[in-house]
Enzyme design. Structure first.
Site, PDB file in Angstrom:
ATOM      1  N   GLU A 106      20.003  46.709  -3.408  1.00  0.00           N
ATOM      2  CA  GLU A 106      21.428  46.638  -3.077  1.00  0.00           C
ATOM      3  C   GLU A 106      22.359  47.290  -4.011  1.00  0.00           C
ATOM      4  O   GLU A 106      23.559  46.994  -3.883  1.00  0.00           O
ATOM      5  CB  GLU A 106      21.762  45.066  -3.408  1.00  0.00           C
ATOM      6  CG  GLU A 106      21.399  44.335  -4.549  1.00  0.00           C
ATOM      7  CD  GLU A 106      19.960  44.260  -4.819  1.00  0.00           C
ATOM      8  OE1 GLU A 106      19.730  43.455  -5.993  1.00  0.00           O
ATOM      9  OE2 GLU A 106      19.045  44.548  -4.379  1.00  0.00           O
TER      10      GLU A 106
ATOM     11  N   ASP B 102      26.633  46.947  -7.176  1.00  0.00           N
ATOM     12  CA  ASP B 102      25.561  46.202  -6.930  1.00  0.00           C
ATOM     13  C   ASP B 102      25.856  44.686  -6.352  1.00  0.00           C
ATOM     14  O   ASP B 102      26.712  44.237  -6.913  1.00  0.00           O
ATOM     15  CB  ASP B 102      24.758  46.080  -8.113  1.00  0.00           C
ATOM     16  CG  ASP B 102      23.271  45.082  -8.068  1.00  0.00           C
ATOM     17  OD1 ASP B 102      22.346  45.888  -7.849  1.00  0.00           O
ATOM     18  OD2 ASP B 102      23.457  44.020  -8.050  1.00  0.00           O
TER      19      ASP B 102
ATOM     20  N   ASP C 295      53.984  92.738  -6.069  1.00  0.00           N
ATOM     21  CA  ASP C 295      54.236  93.922  -6.914  1.00  0.00           C
ATOM     22  C   ASP C 295      55.486  94.082  -7.606  1.00  0.00           C
ATOM     23  O   ASP C 295      55.605  94.781  -8.446  1.00  0.00           O
ATOM     24  CB  ASP C 295      54.143  95.095  -6.048  1.00  0.00           C
ATOM     25  CG  ASP C 295      55.328  95.193  -4.957  1.00  0.00           C
ATOM     26  OD1 ASP C 295      55.728  94.066  -4.506  1.00  0.00           O
ATOM     27  OD2 ASP C 295      55.924  96.416  -4.952  1.00  0.00           O
TER      28      ASP C 295
ATOM     29  N   ASP D 242      52.867  88.407  -0.531  1.00  0.00           N
ATOM     30  CA  ASP D 242      54.097  89.115  -0.280  1.00  0.00           C
ATOM     31  C   ASP D 242      53.899  90.204   0.621  1.00  0.00           C
ATOM     32  O   ASP D 242      52.770  90.761   0.726  1.00  0.00           O
ATOM     33  CB  ASP D 242      54.624  90.024  -1.741  1.00  0.00           C
ATOM     34  CG  ASP D 242      55.883  90.836  -1.360  1.00  0.00           C
ATOM     35  OD1 ASP D 242      56.903  90.055  -0.431  1.00  0.00           O
ATOM     36  OD2 ASP D 242      56.205  92.012  -2.160  1.00  0.00           O
TER      37      ASP D 242
END
Length: 463
Positions: free
Chosen positions: A373, A330, A10, A53
């Site tokens: 693959e 791949d 605050d 806080d």
């Protein structure tokens, strides 16, 4: 490590000070001036951490913490209370409300950054588990899991490593009121005991007479069986270097000596509840995994699951301004493996490749078989250079690792080509990300194979 942090205070000057400290370490800071705004911001923005806080008008920090922790959508967000109060009763009240830790004003910068990094790391791991759970729910293959922490953790297993006979007896007496506690005084026995015991939390003293407590903690953390077990260390209250080093290493929390038994109870309970929550999500998720989302040969995720999860990851990354990268690989000349040795050997080679990918990937990465693959690894929180480096490391591992092709010792060598792409700014999507990675893979294939190529426009705009 980038993260979004909500600062609640605050007093505008306090907010400005914390905002400046955090911004200097490249954290994204959002703020709230009171408890009501804090809850609204937390619900809307889902920050990675809240610095809260205590002394605020209207609704104090204890009540804010309690309300956030009671909300299933926010209960997993770590909260650090920032206070000028020094009474142990206030710390205990905050821990019982669900706070993860405290920082005392004036704030020590090293303490602030060590605690923030530690809690954000834990939060991000938990986020990934939650997101995978969400993906499975959206695909209709599992019901929504409970998002609340388990309240009753009695009977959980605790391992204490401490050669201080007086302190050890006091700790055991207090924790044994709720948990099953095993106490080991000999550090050399602790590693084996931790590996075999299926513990929910481990407590280690850094004040061991003939051993380095932090080194022991690191060894336990490095074991596959105990990697995900939360760990707390006992440290001398004046030894800040050890406190910060512990958090940097990935230790979950610390307690100062002499140990306050009530604070210890609260911190141990917090760690166990978080572990049980994560295990619940993983368990439900794993039980529901079926052939609908996994590849039957390799055990990796399949293309259908990847596409769904990728969409979620893209939305999260764009919403929070975070990096996201993808590698597509791949195996080079895989057809010759099938033609020469048969499809059974081809399948065996693909399984071994999948194992290499899993071992190389981080816990937050997602690996999938894209088809044939081809494999994909989705890498959250990974910038373009880190993605390129990871791809080259994996390529070299595969190149140097022999593939078994039968029950004997016969092996073959294989390589992979990899394309890498990164998420761009708003407007980018998963489909385009995959397309760019595929184009980069095509480039790698036609440039000689066994290499990594980066998709065009890899650097995200405005990042």
């Amino acid at each position: 490590m980038t993260a979004q942090i909500l600062v609640v205070d605050d007093v505008p000057a306090n907010i400005k000070l914390l905002e400046a400290k955090l911004a200097s370490e490249y954290y994204d800071v959002i703020t709230a001036k009171d408890g009501f705004e804090a809850i609204a911001q937390a619900k809307d923005r889902k920050p990675d951490l809240i610095l809260l806080d205590i002394m605020m008008p209207g609704m104090d920090g204890f009540e804010v913490c309690r309300k956030i922790k009671e909300d299933p959508d926010m209960s997993h967000i770590p909260i650090v209370m920032v206070t000028a109060l020094s009474e142990k009763s206030d710390r205990l009240k905050g821990l019982e409300a669900g706070a993860d830790d405290f920082l005392t004003k004036p704030i020590n910068d090293m303490a602030l950054f060590a605690r923030v990094k530690s809690l954000v790391r834990i939060k991000m791991l938990l986020d990934e588990v939650r997101l995978r759970d969400k993906t499975s729910t959206e695909m209709g293959i599992q019901p929504a899991a409970s998002n609340t922490f388990i309240s009753d953790v009695s009977g959980s297993r605790v391992l204490l490593v401490d050669d201080d006979n007086v302190q050890g007896k006091q700790v055991v007496a207090k924790l044994a009121e709720t948990y099953k506690v095993e106490w080991v005084e000999d550090p050399e026995q602790a590693l084996a005991k931790a590996r075999e015991g299926d513990f929910d939390v481990v407590l280690i003293s850094t004040l061991l007479g003939d051993a380095d407590g932090l080194r022991l903690a690191s060894q336990i953390k490095s074991q596959e069986e105990t990697r995900n077990v939360p760990m707390l260390v006992f440290v001398d209250e004046d030894d800040q270097r050890i406190m910060f080093k512990a958090l940097e290493m990935g230790i979950n929390d610390y307690l100062t000596v002499p140990v306050d038994k009530n604070e210890m109870t609260a911190r141990v309970r917090t760690q166990i509840r978080r572990k049980k929550y994560q295990e619940t999500l993983k368990s439900q998720y794993q039980k529901s995994i079926s052939m609908a989302i996994t590849d039957g040969l390799t055990g990796l995720y399949n293309r259908h699951y990847l596409n769904t999860h990728l969409g979620n990851m893209v939305r999260e990354a764009l919403k929070n301004g975070k990096h996201l990268a993808l590698m597509m690989m791949d195996m080079d000349h895989f057809k010759t493996v099938n033609d020469t040795y048969g499809h059974d050997v081809g399948d065996l080679v693909l399984k071994q490749l999948a194992d290499m990918i899993i071992k190389a990937a981080r816990s937050t990465d997602l690996a999938a078989r894209f088809g044939g693959e081809e494999f994909v690894i989705l890498m959250p929180e990974t910038d373009p250079q880190a993605a390129l480096d990871a791809s080259n490391r994996l390529r070299k591992i595969i190149e140097s690792t022999p593939f078994k092709i039968g029950k004997g010792d016969e092996t073959i060598q294989r390589t992979v080509s990899i394309g890498v792409a990164s998420l761009h700014s708003e407007g980018d999507n998963g489909e385009d990300l995959l397309k760019r990675a595929d184009e980069a893979l095509y480039d790698a294939k036609h440039s000689g194979r066994n290499q990594v190529k980066v998709a065009a426009k890899m650097v995200p705009k405005g990042w």
